[in-house]
Design an enzyme around this catalytic site. Structure first.
Site, mmCIF file in Angstrom:
data_model
loop_
_atom_site.group_PDB
_atom_site.id
_atom_site.type_symbol
_atom_site.label_atom_id
_atom_site.label_comp_id
_atom_site.label_asym_id
_atom_site.label_seq_id
_atom_site.Cartn_x
_atom_site.Cartn_y
_atom_site.Cartn_z
ATOM 1 N N PHE A 164 0.856 -1.188 0.000
ATOM 2 C CA PHE A 164 0.000 0.000 0.000
ATOM 3 C C PHE A 164 0.890 1.235 0.000
ATOM 4 O O PHE A 164 1.753 1.383 0.855
ATOM 5 C CB PHE A 164 -0.934 0.040 1.215
ATOM 6 N N ASP A 222 9.150 2.498 1.797
ATOM 7 C CA ASP A 222 7.974 3.231 2.261
ATOM 8 C C ASP A 222 7.796 2.924 3.745
ATOM 9 O O ASP A 222 7.280 1.875 4.121
ATOM 10 C CB ASP A 222 6.746 2.794 1.447
ATOM 11 N N LYS A 237 2.423 9.652 8.487
ATOM 12 C CA LYS A 237 1.694 9.176 9.671
ATOM 13 C C LYS A 237 2.260 9.670 11.011
ATOM 14 O O LYS A 237 1.968 10.777 11.418
ATOM 15 C CB LYS A 237 1.560 7.658 9.617
HETATM 16 C C1 LIG Z 1 -0.995 5.251 5.002
HETATM 17 C C2 LIG Z 1 0.078 4.837 4.078
HETATM 18 C C3 LIG Z 1 0.382 5.598 2.935
HETATM 19 C C4 LIG Z 1 -0.442 6.800 2.517
HETATM 20 O O1 LIG Z 1 -0.341 7.845 3.407
HETATM 21 P P1 LIG Z 1 -1.435 9.039 3.346
HETATM 22 O O2 LIG Z 1 -0.925 10.004 4.370
HETATM 23 O O3 LIG Z 1 -2.750 8.445 3.675
HETATM 24 O O4 LIG Z 1 -1.388 9.587 1.992
HETATM 25 C C5 LIG Z 1 1.449 5.213 2.161
HETATM 26 N N1 LIG Z 1 2.180 4.135 2.474
HETATM 27 C C6 LIG Z 1 1.917 3.389 3.558
HETATM 28 C C7 LIG Z 1 2.781 2.220 3.869
HETATM 29 C C8 LIG Z 1 0.845 3.698 4.384
HETATM 30 O O5 LIG Z 1 0.551 2.926 5.433
#
Ligand SMILES: *Cc1c(COP(=O)(O)O)cnc(C)c1O
Length: 413
Positions: free
Chosen positions: A147, A232, A262
């Protein structure tokens, strides 16, 4: 648990939310009003133990005095400048992130995780372009179950069809490989690849940790093909797994790009794309930008977040509460036999439901809420636990007790 009566105000808010919110969201039937530490109250006065941290965001729980002080002090000085000018909290946060990362040379600040990943995707493409590589060397490899966000490029990087359906045509140049499959990545990577992007623990995809040695294997392949290794860490970074950067637990791994968001702001919107040596000069003046990126309010709070995250108390608590949570979930499972696997690291733990309960993670989360504990799901089969990193032993114990009541009800249905 006996619930307080639902007031007219709450009913009105729920009705308005349903009427005026985009249908892209379907919030649970609860209006949260205030919180302190790992405890939350809804508008009617019912209390909850927070085991989700607003999806890995509020690592210091709610109402943290140091974060509030950082925010209010900055608000009285200056709260927006744009990137046309320097501003102290923005400059200092960039320095502190670069130094703490032990690999990065520069930071590009954003407002969210998706934006940080967009910046990563763009920097990877430009890196290949700058080197004069043929135009087909722009492929980015990501992993099934990943994700990476909800913008058009990041849903394309997200190798899960449910996030992409209906939004075609998708940007070209992404290739998907099964996660933790050593042979598959070796076969897929080629001279067309400019970057490989992955999470160390796939979060939304089901709390699936990277296999031992996999990251090093990917890194070796990246070096061989002159592709960037991009991690990520939007969900698993910032001490969530017990390390400030999740790759600190992976021996011999040095990424080229790391993205954060986050927990970085502790609840204030902020993200970052950290660029290592190979790409420190890739973005030149005018190549990329963001009006709000590096906002002084967000940066002032993130500086305090970054500082407290590096304290001994936090890592000690993450390790102790992690053991407490995992062992409590195992005990629960001995009694009720609902989980097929409990996995994860630090305070990023997933409990996968047994086959006969597949599809029901949302039901468990609903029941849990009814019993006064907030948990998340990761897909339809996994209950996801992301408690505040500062959660106390007795708060966690209380949350687990409430979860047990919910599970007892769940299996009796
Ligand atoms: C939540 C998340 C995102 C996206 O972040 P947003 O602030 O919602 O755009 C990207 N990568 C990972 C691994 C995430 O958990």
């Amino acid at each position: 648990m006996k619930k307080k009566p639902v007031t007219k105000k709450t009913k009105d808010l729920l009705a308005k939310g349903k009427k005026y919110y985009s249908l892209a969201y379907k919030p649970r039937e609860i209006v949260l009003a205030r919180g302190t530490g790992a405890k939350l109250w809804d508008a009617d006065g019912n209390d909850y133990i927070d085991l989700g941290s607003g999806i890995s965001v509020t690592s210091f729980g709610h109402h943290n005095k140091k974060l509030i002080a950082a925010l209010t002090t900055q608000a009285k000085n200056i709260w927006h400048t744009s990137n046309v000018f320097f501003c102290e909290p923005t400059v200092l946060l960039a320095e502190e992130l670069v130094k703490a990362s032990k690999f990065a040379k520069r930071a590009f600040l954003t407002n969210s995780g998706a934006e940080a990943n967009e910046a990563a995707i763009k920097i990877a493409r430009k890196y290949a372009a700058d080197k004069g590589r043929p135009p087909e060397k722009r492929e980015i490899i990501t992993f099934i179950g990943s994700f990476h966000g909800r913008t058009l490029a990041t849903i394309t990087a997200t190798a899960q069809p449910k996030y992409q359906a209906g939004f075609e045509p998708l940007p070209a140049g992404f290739t998907y490989v099964p996660f933790n499959d050593f042979a598959a990545i070796e076969k897929a990577i080629s001279d067309k690849t400019c970057a490989v992007m992955l999470e160390i623990i796939q979060g939304e995809g089901g709390v699936t940790p990277v296999a031992k040695g996999f990251l090093k294997h990917v890194q070796d392949l990246c070096h061989k093909h002159d592709a960037l290794l991009m991690l990520d860490q939007v969900q698993d970074g910032m001490m969530r797994t017990g390390k400030l950067f999740s790759h600190f637990a992976e021996e011999g791994v040095k990424p080229d790009v790391v993205t954060l968001a986050k927990a970085l702001g502790g609840g204030i919107p902020i993200g970052a794309m950290l660029a290592g040596e190979k790409v420190e000069n890739t973005f030149q003046f005018g190549n990329h930008g963001s009006t709000f990126g590096g906002n002084p309010l967000a940066c002032a709070v993130a500086r305090v977040v970054l500082k407290i995250l590096q304290s001994k108390e936090i890592s000690t608590n993450v390790n102790a509460r992690s053991k407490q949570l995992v062992s409590a979930l195992k005990d629960l499972n001995k009694k009720y036999s609902v989980f097929s696997e409990i996995r994860g690291r630090g305070l990023m733990i997933g409990a996968e439901l047994k086959l006969e309960y597949h599809g029901k993670a949302g039901d468990v989360a609903d029941l849990a809420r009814g019993h006064g504990v907030l948990v998340l799901q990761a897909g339809p089969n996994v209950i996801r636990f992301l408690p505040p990193l500062v959660i106390k032993e007795n708060e966690l114990a209380k949350g687990i007790k409430r979860l047990e009541d919910a599970i007892a009800e769940f299996v009796s249905k």
